[in-house]
Write an enzyme that holds these catalytic residues in place. Structure first.
Site: not given
Ligand code: FRU
Length: 533
Positions: A53, A236
């Protein structure tokens, strides 16, 4: 004696040649950096090892900061750090030392950062606002011991333009509420109207909003999402930001919620919600509410490879853009894609906008304009009818391996064929991206794109995406970068991002038309320059 001397000479020459060998290997590694097979040339990827990420993005003092989930000891996921890079133009990136290392509270999972302009945190000095990051601690020791309270939130600050970070000595600032296994990826925003920091947290199957005056003393504000939107996996990496709607000038709030698995073409993906946020509650827009009943999402990107995307904070007011970047992979296979020196990259940065459509508010993504500075040679396509195929390889005079294409097609009444762009190589491998008129769907087909053997989930079939626009003219804006394709269709109303791993670079390109002719109204193809050379 003679033998001894000879022996010594032999040993020392061997040593010298070993040293030389070591040096030349180092040189080669240096040379190979960003030149390896499948290495993206105009996307950010770490020089080496694992990345997932994007984290903590903010703009400060002329620099766009990009942090990212990073494991510096291996090219598979492991104890998470925050890697760091900066850019002055969102296009060329400078790698900086690791910003945050794991500590006794755990690995450093995803999170965000912002400029604390009013020094609410008290970390500032001599009028200089602190840069504050909030991230998730993931405590594997607790996890292994069966203690479910292993995720907590911590903060860290920097007073040297993000070069070094100090963790707050009273971390965690937001302890685990008690036995909540998934509570993570804090996105902090300064909410001017309520004069407080709001943090958006992904908590398993919903979002929680918490508020604090100082980034330290948090209280829960509200929850959102248990009964709405896609729930095929865990929620998420959320984001929350206001956007001015293009046609109506009203301000609406966009809540991005990444989800894994459960994406539109399986695996990881980013869904979003549009509504209002008053500093306490997020209220979904009534139009969109019908669109995203429990089990159904609308997606930032319909391809398989744009996950965990969030936006930069603190862009100067005069700029006014909301810029998004994602991780160009999917948890279905991210750890086993066929690269070794480094693994995975970020998507291109995109400017987000909101449009009001019949079906409700819709997010529009466009590649940031700075990417135009990478354009080199170009080739103009004039109006032409494509029957079966139009090979552009020889005409272009440059390879499509690093290229950008702007194509405009006209859809004749009742057309049913498929058309688009095909990249291929001399090995007979190919990748297709285009539009299927009968199905009213865009598609990205990597089922013949080269190495697929690492995962059955990589290319079981072509990925598909709906067309929202009803215009007769269909625009496809495409970026190809060695091992990836990004499609911004109809001005960014439908977006698809996908990666591929051909046995050698795709250096042939054609436009194809299957099951009927396609009408190309015109277009332009640009060669793009590498950002690393
Ligand atoms: C999303 C994610 C986050 C987490 C991080 C760990 O890809 O699972 O929820 O913080 O990756 O690396």
């Amino acid at each position: 004696m003679k033998n001894l001397i000879l022996g010594l000479i032999l040993i020392s020459t061997t040593l010298i040649s070993c040293q030389q060998g070591a040096e030349s290997t180092a040189d080669q590694t240096e040379l190979a950096a960003y030149s390896e097979a499948h290495r993206p040339q105009f996307h950010f990827s770490p020089k080496e090892k694992w990345m997932n990420d994007p984290n903590g993005m903010f703009y400060y003092d002329g620099e766009y900061h990009l942090f990212y989930q990073h494991y510096p000891d291996s090219s598979v996921w492991g104890p998470m750090h925050w890697g760091h890079a900066v850019s002055k133009d969102l296009t060329h990136w400078e790698n900086l030392p690791i910003a945050l290392y794991p500590d006794s509270l755990g690995y450093i999972f995803s999170g965000s950062a912002a400029v604390d302009w009013n020094n609410t945190s008290g970390f500032g000095k001599s009028g200089q606002p602190p840069l504050v990051a909030m991230y998730t601690y993931h405590d594997v020791v607790k996890e292994k011991a069966g203690n479910n309270s292993y995720q907590t939130q911590g903060i860290a600050w920097s007073l040297d333009r993000g070069r070094t970070w100090t963790k707050y000595d009273k971390n965690p600032v937001l302890p685990n509420p008690g036995g909540v296994r998934d509570i993570r990826d804090p996105k902090i925003i300064w909410h001017e109207v309520s004069k407080q920091w709001v943090v958006v947290l992904a908590v398993g199957d919903h979002i929680e909003f918490w508020g604090a005056p100082d980034l330290k003393k948090w209280t829960k504000l509200s929850e959102f999402g248990k009964q709405i939107g896609a729930h095929g996996g865990v929620w998420e990496c959320p984001d929350l930001f206001p956007l001015v709607v293009e046609q109506t000038n009203e301000t609406k709030w966009v809540l991005i919620v990444n989800i894994n698995p459960g994406g539109p073409n399986n695996g990881s993906a980013a869904q979003y919600f549009v509504g209002d946020f008053d500093g306490k509650n997020f209220k979904l827009d009534a139009g969109l509410a019908q669109d995203v009943p429990l089990g159904k999402g609308v997606w930032v990107d319909w391809g398989k490879d744009n996950y965990a995307g969030v936006t930069w904070s603190d862009l100067p007011k005069e700029d006014g853009r909301r810029i998004f970047i994602g991780w160009m992979s999917n948890w279905e296979y991210a750890n086993i894609v066929p690269t070794t020196i480094w693994r995975n990259a970020a998507t291109l940065p995109r400017t987000l906008a909101l449009a009001k459509r019949e079906e409700g508010y819709r997010l529009i993504s466009q590649p940031v304009k700075e990417l135009q500075t990478l354009r080199g040679e170009s080739f103009q396509l004039s109006k032409t009818e494509i029957s079966e195929q139009l090979d552009l390889t020889d005409q272009l005079g440059f390879s499509p391996t690093l290229s950008e294409m702007e194509l405009e097609f006209v859809l004749p009444e009742g057309s049913t064929g498929s058309f688009g762009v095909e990249l291929s190589n001399a090995k007979g491998e190919s990748y297709r991206i285009g539009y299927n008129a009968a199905a009213r769907q865009f598609f990205s087909d990597r089922t013949h794109s080269g190495n697929l053997s690492f995962s059955e989930k990589f290319a079981p079939k072509a990925s598909i995406a709906p067309r929202f626009s009803k215009e007769k003219t269909l625009r496809m804006h495409l970026f190809f970068d060695v091992a990836s394709a990004e499609l911004f269709a109809d001005g960014g109303a439908t977006v698809m991002t996908e990666i591929f791993f051909p046995g050698e670079n795709f250096n042939q390109v054609k436009l194809f038309a299957d099951g009927g002719k396609a009408e190309l109204a015109g277009g332009k193809v640009y060669q793009l320059k590498s950002i690393w050379k």
